[in-house]
Design an enzyme around this catalytic site. Structure first.
Site, PDB file in Angstrom:
ATOM      1  N   SER A 194      -3.967  -2.670  -0.458  1.00 44.31           N
ATOM      2  CA  SER A 194      -2.884  -3.536   0.020  1.00 44.31           C
ATOM      3  C   SER A 194      -3.419  -4.924   0.341  1.00 44.31           C
ATOM      4  O   SER A 194      -4.463  -5.049   1.002  1.00 44.31           O
ATOM      5  CB  SER A 194      -2.273  -2.901   1.270  1.00 44.31           C
ATOM      6  N   GLY A 195      -2.676  -5.961  -0.100  1.00 47.01           N
ATOM      7  CA  GLY A 195      -3.142  -7.336   0.075  1.00 47.01           C
ATOM      8  C   GLY A 195      -3.315  -7.770   1.519  1.00 47.01           C
ATOM      9  O   GLY A 195      -4.301  -8.415   1.868  1.00 47.01           O
ATOM     10  N   HIS A 196      -2.350  -7.387   2.385  1.00 44.84           N
ATOM     11  CA  HIS A 196      -2.368  -7.990   3.724  1.00 44.84           C
ATOM     12  C   HIS A 196      -3.463  -7.446   4.634  1.00 44.84           C
ATOM     13  O   HIS A 196      -3.625  -7.915   5.752  1.00 44.84           O
ATOM     14  CB  HIS A 196      -0.981  -7.888   4.383  1.00 44.84           C
ATOM     15  N   ASN A 213      -7.318   4.318   9.363  1.00 41.61           N
ATOM     16  CA  ASN A 213      -6.866   3.034   9.920  1.00 41.61           C
ATOM     17  C   ASN A 213      -7.018   2.961  11.435  1.00 41.61           C
ATOM     18  O   ASN A 213      -7.170   1.889  11.990  1.00 41.61           O
ATOM     19  CB  ASN A 213      -5.413   2.776   9.526  1.00 41.61           C
ATOM     20  N   CYS A 232       6.028   6.297  20.435  1.00 41.42           N
ATOM     21  CA  CYS A 232       7.017   6.698  21.420  1.00 41.42           C
ATOM     22  C   CYS A 232       7.888   7.812  20.841  1.00 41.42           C
ATOM     23  O   CYS A 232       8.607   7.603  19.886  1.00 41.42           O
ATOM     24  CB  CYS A 232       7.893   5.509  21.768  1.00 41.42           C
ATOM     25  N   GLN A 282      -7.609   0.680   3.889  1.00 41.38           N
ATOM     26  CA  GLN A 282      -8.487   0.125   4.936  1.00 41.38           C
ATOM     27  C   GLN A 282      -9.930  -0.045   4.463  1.00 41.38           C
ATOM     28  O   GLN A 282     -10.712  -0.738   5.121  1.00 41.38           O
ATOM     29  CB  GLN A 282      -8.468   1.019   6.187  1.00 41.38           C
ATOM     30  N   GLY A 321       0.828  -1.206   0.000  1.00 40.60           N
ATOM     31  CA  GLY A 321       0.000   0.000   0.000  1.00 40.60           C
ATOM     32  C   GLY A 321       0.864   1.258   0.000  1.00 40.60           C
ATOM     33  O   GLY A 321       0.555   2.239  -0.682  1.00 40.60           O
ATOM     34  N   THR A 379      10.223  -7.943 -11.765  1.00 41.22           N
ATOM     35  CA  THR A 379       9.572  -9.229 -12.017  1.00 41.22           C
ATOM     36  C   THR A 379       8.375  -9.367 -11.076  1.00 41.22           C
ATOM     37  O   THR A 379       8.483  -9.086  -9.880  1.00 41.22           O
ATOM     38  CB  THR A 379      10.574 -10.379 -11.804  1.00 41.22           C
TER      39      THR A 379
END
Ligand code: PLP
Length: 393
Positions: free
Chosen positions: A198-200, A150, A324, A178, A71, A236
């Site tokens: 994004s795939g994940h 997100n 942080c 998202q 993404g 590739t």
């Protein structure tokens, strides 16, 4: 112990159906689709199928999709492309609550001399449309506004924003990482020029993304090299990733109904029960204009990281919005942009569900979290300095 995984906006489990679709491309079908021999060549048609599957979920045409590495790459490609295609334009517009994939890019572009306008949001996470309108100038190369946030799940009126931006003759990109797979999208009837996914985030593997480029949109590639993706993205092809993304998109289309009924009901029950059992808690973001799987809840007088550590002891995986910064835990830029009061801002936890969550898991969280908050509130007044690990959500 099997985790109770409610951190699906961070990443998702690869669906078993996706795994099954991918494995042959590691084992037997490992050829390079650009090869002249038929062994590699046989992969090409499968990539075409995957492209069509991604396009179908978006209501787009297959030739409007290019595959990318993630993404973040899609976001960077979209924005850099607009700036390369319109070199005379030196201004871009984003929202104050964009993902770092867009925000950090905008910050480095500002260092390169571009002017960046950041559009604020209100306490419910809604974009200030007046400020957006006022920010558009003949010098604006691109507007990039996320479809859904997100951290809070708040959904922006992207179709309306795209119309507005287009009326000014400016390119419009949306980071829909998202939103894709969680709410129905139909790009054919919108004025969106560029869209990232994004795939994940949708039960496909990590390391694969896609960029929608509306037909006729001027485009300049980010990665140059070979002629893959018709010269629009060199390298590739990540064949297993692409196959997985295609199958993931197909599954997401089939699961959209469940996302918006069963997952929404689980999320709503989690939210209402936690608010009922835990005093001084609030949901961050518009309760309606929200992704069906996401709940961002602030618990006053406690720190998100401490809650996460104690949830972790029960195998419950969630996220906090804190980052942080120089040794102290700062509320996230999203929570700060919404002006969440100080006492609430540090104790915000994001629960993000998926179709794999069960009633029993939600009951488990509802059972475990209230005593955790109670204990933390008794143990440590908010003002007391405590050493807690940092996590970058
Ligand atoms: N945009 C949004 C809204 C996200 O939530 C994320 C990931 O968390 C990204 C972009 C980046 O996606 P990727 O991890 O595939 O680079």
């Amino acid at each position: 112990m099997k985790p109770v995984y409610v951190d699906n906006n961070a990443t998702t489990q690869v669906a078993p159906e996706v795994m099954e679709a991918i494995l042959p491309y590691f084992r037997e079908l490992y050829g390079n689709p650009s090869s002249m021999h038929s062994f590699g060549g046989q992969v090409g048609p499968r990539l075409r199928t995957a492209r069509a599957q991604v396009a179908a979920l978006l209501g787009a045409e297959p030739d409007e999709i290019i595959f990318t590495g993630c993404g973040s790459e899609s976001d960077n490609t979209a924005i850099r492309s607009a700036l390369a295609c319109y070199p005379e334009k030196r201004h871009l517009v984003i929202s104050r609550v964009e993902h770092p994939a867009v925000r950090s890019l905008a910050a480095s572009l500002a260092k390169e001399g571009y002017r960046v306008s950041e559009i604020p949001v209100d306490s419910q996470g809604h974009l200030d449309m007046g400020k957006l309108r006022a920010s558009l100038t003949p010098d604006t190369a691109i507007v990039s506004i996320m479809w859904a946030n997100n951290e809070t799940g708040v959904i922006f009126p992207i179709e309306e924003i795209a119309e507005l931006v287009h009326r000014h003759g400016i390119l419009f990109h949306t980071d829909a990482v998202q939103a894709v797979g969680k709410i129905p999208l139909n790009l054919a009837r919108t004025k969106i020029d560029l869209l990232s996914l994004s795939g994940h985030k949708l039960h496909a593997p990590k390391g694969i993304g896609a960029l929608y480029i509306r037909r006729g949109t001027k485009f300049s590639p980010f990665l140059v090299g070979g002629h893959q993706e018709k010269g629009r993205r060199a390298g590739t092809e990540n064949v297993p990733g692409i196959i997985g993304l295609g199958r993931g998109c197909e599954l997401a289309a089939a699961n959209l109904e469940a996302e918006n009924t069963r997952v929404r009901a689980l999320r709503d029950r989690l939210e209402s029960e936690l608010l009922r059992r835990i005093p001084d808690a609030q949901v961050n973001g518009d309760p309606e204009q929200r992704l069906p799987n996401t709940s961002n809840i602030s618990f006053a007088y406690v720190e998100g990281e401490s809650i996460l550590l104690m949830l972790d002891e029960f195998g419950i995986c969630a996220s906090s919005g804190s980052a942080c910064t120089s040794g102290s835990l700062e509320p996230s830029h999203v929570i700060r942009a919404m002006g969440v009061p100080f006492t609430m801002a540090h104790g915000s936890i994001r629960f993000s569900l998926s179709v794999y969550n069960t009633e029993a898991e939600i009951d488990f969280i509802i059972d475990k979290l209230p005593p955790i908050i109670d204990r933390l509130r008794q143990l440590s007044p908010f003002s007391r300095d405590r050493a807690v690990p940092c996590s970058l959500a």
